[in-house]
Design a protein around this motif. Structure first.
Motif, PDB file in Angstrom:
ATOM      1  N   SER A 134       0.855  -1.177   0.000  1.00 15.89           N
ATOM      2  CA  SER A 134       0.000   0.000   0.000  1.00 15.89           C
ATOM      3  C   SER A 134       0.893   1.229   0.000  1.00 15.89           C
ATOM      4  O   SER A 134       1.992   1.201   0.574  1.00 15.89           O
ATOM      5  CB  SER A 134      -0.903   0.024   1.237  1.00 15.89           C
ATOM      6  OG  SER A 134      -1.777  -1.087   1.247  1.00 15.89           O
ATOM      7  N   PRO A 135       0.484   2.327  -0.618  1.00 16.60           N
ATOM      8  CA  PRO A 135       1.318   3.535  -0.653  1.00 16.60           C
ATOM      9  C   PRO A 135       1.680   4.000   0.752  1.00 16.60           C
ATOM     10  O   PRO A 135       0.830   4.026   1.642  1.00 16.60           O
ATOM     11  CB  PRO A 135       0.420   4.560  -1.357  1.00 16.60           C
ATOM     12  CG  PRO A 135      -0.547   3.752  -2.145  1.00 16.60           C
ATOM     13  CD  PRO A 135      -0.798   2.511  -1.320  1.00 16.60           C
ATOM     14  N   ASN A 136       2.935   4.348   0.949  1.00 17.79           N
ATOM     15  CA  ASN A 136       3.397   4.769   2.267  1.00 17.79           C
ATOM     16  C   ASN A 136       4.447   5.853   2.113  1.00 17.79           C
ATOM     17  O   ASN A 136       5.427   5.675   1.381  1.00 17.79           O
ATOM     18  CB  ASN A 136       3.963   3.584   3.037  1.00 17.79           C
ATOM     19  CG  ASN A 136       4.443   3.965   4.419  1.00 17.79           C
ATOM     20  OD1 ASN A 136       5.615   4.241   4.613  1.00 17.79           O
ATOM     21  ND2 ASN A 136       3.549   3.981   5.386  1.00 17.79           N
ATOM     22  N   ALA A 137       4.252   6.980   2.800  1.00 21.54           N
ATOM     23  CA  ALA A 137       5.136   8.126   2.626  1.00 21.54           C
ATOM     24  C   ALA A 137       6.554   7.855   3.102  1.00 21.54           C
ATOM     25  O   ALA A 137       7.525   8.260   2.454  1.00 21.54           O
ATOM     26  CB  ALA A 137       4.559   9.345   3.349  1.00 21.54           C
ATOM     27  N   ASP A 138       6.692   7.188   4.236  1.00 25.50           N
ATOM     28  CA  ASP A 138       8.049   6.986   4.737  1.00 25.50           C
ATOM     29  C   ASP A 138       8.800   5.936   3.920  1.00 25.50           C
ATOM     30  O   ASP A 138       9.989   6.073   3.663  1.00 25.50           O
ATOM     31  CB  ASP A 138       8.047   6.598   6.203  1.00 25.50           C
ATOM     32  CG  ASP A 138       9.451   6.744   6.790  1.00 25.50           C
ATOM     33  OD1 ASP A 138       9.984   7.866   6.772  1.00 25.50           O
ATOM     34  OD2 ASP A 138      10.021   5.734   7.212  1.00 25.50           O
ATOM     35  N   ALA A 139       8.114   4.879   3.513  1.00 23.61           N
ATOM     36  CA  ALA A 139       8.735   3.918   2.616  1.00 23.61           C
ATOM     37  C   ALA A 139       9.135   4.615   1.317  1.00 23.61           C
ATOM     38  O   ALA A 139      10.174   4.302   0.721  1.00 23.61           O
ATOM     39  CB  ALA A 139       7.778   2.761   2.323  1.00 23.61           C
ATOM     40  N   THR A 140       8.338   5.592   0.899  1.00 23.61           N
ATOM     41  CA  THR A 140       8.652   6.342  -0.310  1.00 23.61           C
ATOM     42  C   THR A 140       9.899   7.192  -0.122  1.00 23.61           C
ATOM     43  O   THR A 140      10.777   7.233  -0.997  1.00 23.61           O
ATOM     44  CB  THR A 140       7.461   7.222  -0.725  1.00 23.61           C
ATOM     45  OG1 THR A 140       6.322   6.383  -0.942  1.00 23.61           O
ATOM     46  CG2 THR A 140       7.768   7.998  -1.989  1.00 23.61           C
ATOM     47  N   ALA A 141      10.001   7.882   1.004  1.00 26.82           N
ATOM     48  CA  ALA A 141      11.204   8.674   1.267  1.00 26.82           C
ATOM     49  C   ALA A 141      12.439   7.785   1.264  1.00 26.82           C
ATOM     50  O   ALA A 141      13.471   8.129   0.676  1.00 26.82           O
ATOM     51  CB  ALA A 141      11.069   9.404   2.603  1.00 26.82           C
TER      52      ALA A 141
END
Length: 410
Positions: free
Chosen positions: A210-217
């Motif tokens: 699922s989309p995740n901001a910290d995983a994205t950073a």
């Protein structure tokens, strides 16, 4: 104050069917451990799940600001290393050899490598840890939190940072399957459209991303070969990137950058988080990570906007959360081109130094001016995620909670 909970807690909720966080994640300040803490250790709360991690962050942030840490603080960190080269989150008796019950992990090890490589004089320790990290690389080229766990963006990102800090080329670190971390990361990126090009957080039960901001950073930093210490972008990117199929690390990083820009633009320059059934609340730590990632991607304007939000809104969070939080803010301030010694009126360096033994250098005085020298660019990822994963792994849940953030204070 409300402090964000980790993805590990969210995963625990999925397993146990309750929105009640473990005691360690309670909103009020957790008590200090009953046993006396080592004098060289940063922080006053129980280090069981994050001792090495918070120590590494603190030492690296001090070094970045020209502060020479106390020798016993460095000695405590090096003394935590197992004979294999790996680091566990915390070993109360470092004189006792590590055994099969000692749970070493990629994140504690990679954080220690970044700190010790920056400090210098620790080549043997660093090299040993790098070899251990290579030995536990997954077939797909990435890393999970513990050896054998599926690859995730956070773990893979921080290991890339460690490899770069140690003078290694992540593209040359190949698994037994012939894959590098740069093969793994695009597989952890999500499609455009409803997922917005984010890097994903795996669901505890199904493993679905699922989309995740910290995983994205973390994914953006890893894809760019960067990490915890990032200088302001010398050349600003021209606008927001367009999302496309993430079939390369460059495109995955571009997509992730766009996702962060879009998300921050919708929430007044900071990220939000919430437990199931709870109201969204500002996520200070994830916002700090996003600042570093955006600076690495050349998105200096948004990095500065979000850092200014942090300068106004992070003081209470950092005071409650401890040394790793102050370190995260130091990293974010530097990435945004701001002065960590005057961050919204706060001297982050002085506050960080107060979390552990007095540094050797005099550079930590309140009147010391910020060094004009450029800060090194070397690699990394988030802190809070790893503590949460360690917490859940410690209660015997045998699968990866690929994500971020533990609400437990350091």
């Amino acid at each position: 104050m409300n402090v964000r909970r980790s993805a590990a807690v969210l995963a625990a909720v999925a397993v146990f069917g309750s929105a009640t966080a473990p005691a360690a994640f309670a909103d009020d300040k957790s008590p200090s451990p009953s046993a006396a803490l080592p004098s060289g250790l940063y922080g006053k709360t129980d280090p069981k799940f994050d001792g090495v991690f918070r120590q590494s962050y603190a030492l690296l942030a001090q070094h970045t600001e020209g502060v020479e840490p106390a020798a016993k603080a460095v000695d405590w960190l090096t003394g935590q290393q197992c004979a294999s080269g790996g680091f566990a989150p915390f070993r109360a008796d470092a004189a006792k050899p590590c055994d099969s019950k000692t749970t070493v992990d990629s994140n504690s090890t990679a954080a220690a490598v970044q700190a010790l490589a920056a400090l210098g004089g620790q080549d043997k320790t660093v090299d040993k840890s790098v070899q251990w990290l290579k030995s536990v690389q997954n077939k797909d080229g990435g890393w999970g939190y513990n050896p054998g766990m599926p690859s995730d963006a956070n773990s893979t990102g921080i290991v890339i940072g460690a490899l770069v800090a140690a003078g290694e080329n992540p593209a040359s670190a190949k698994s037994k399957g012939g894959k590098s971390a740069y093969d793994a990361l695009p597989k952890l990126a999500m499609d455009c459209g409803k997922d917005g090009g984010a890097f994903g957080l795996a669901d505890a039960k199904s493993g679905k991303l699922s989309p995740n901001a910290d995983a994205t950073a973390a994914g953006v930093l890893g894809s760019l070969g960067r990490g915890l210490v990032v200088a302001p972008a010398k050349k600003a990117a021209s606008g927001a990137p367009e999302c496309a199929k993430p079939d390369t690390t460059a495109q995955a990083a571009s997509n992730g950058t766009g996702y962060l820009l879009d998300t921050l633009g919708k929430t007044e320059d900071h990220l939000m988080s919430a437990m199931p059934g709870a109201t969204d609340q500002p996520d200070v730590g994830n916002t700090a990570d996003a600042v570093v990632a955006l600076a690495a991607a050349g998105q200096q304007e948004q990095a500065e906007k979000s850092a200014k939000w942090l300068a106004k809104n992070s003081a209470a969070w950092a005071k409650q959360s401890g040394p790793a939080a102050y370190a995260q803010l130091v990293f974010a301030a530097n990435a945004a081109g701001m002065d960590p010694r005057d961050f919204g009126g706060a001297d982050l360096v002085k506050q960080l130094n107060a979390q552990g033994p007095a540094p050797q250098s005099a550079a930590d005085s309140a009147s010391a001016s910020k060094s004009d020298e450029k800060k090194d660019d070397d690699g990394g990822v988030s802190v809070w995620w790893i503590i949460g994963v360690g917490m859940v792994a410690g209660i015997g849940i045998g699968f990866l909670y690929s994500g971020n953030r533990k609400k437990k204070q350091l």
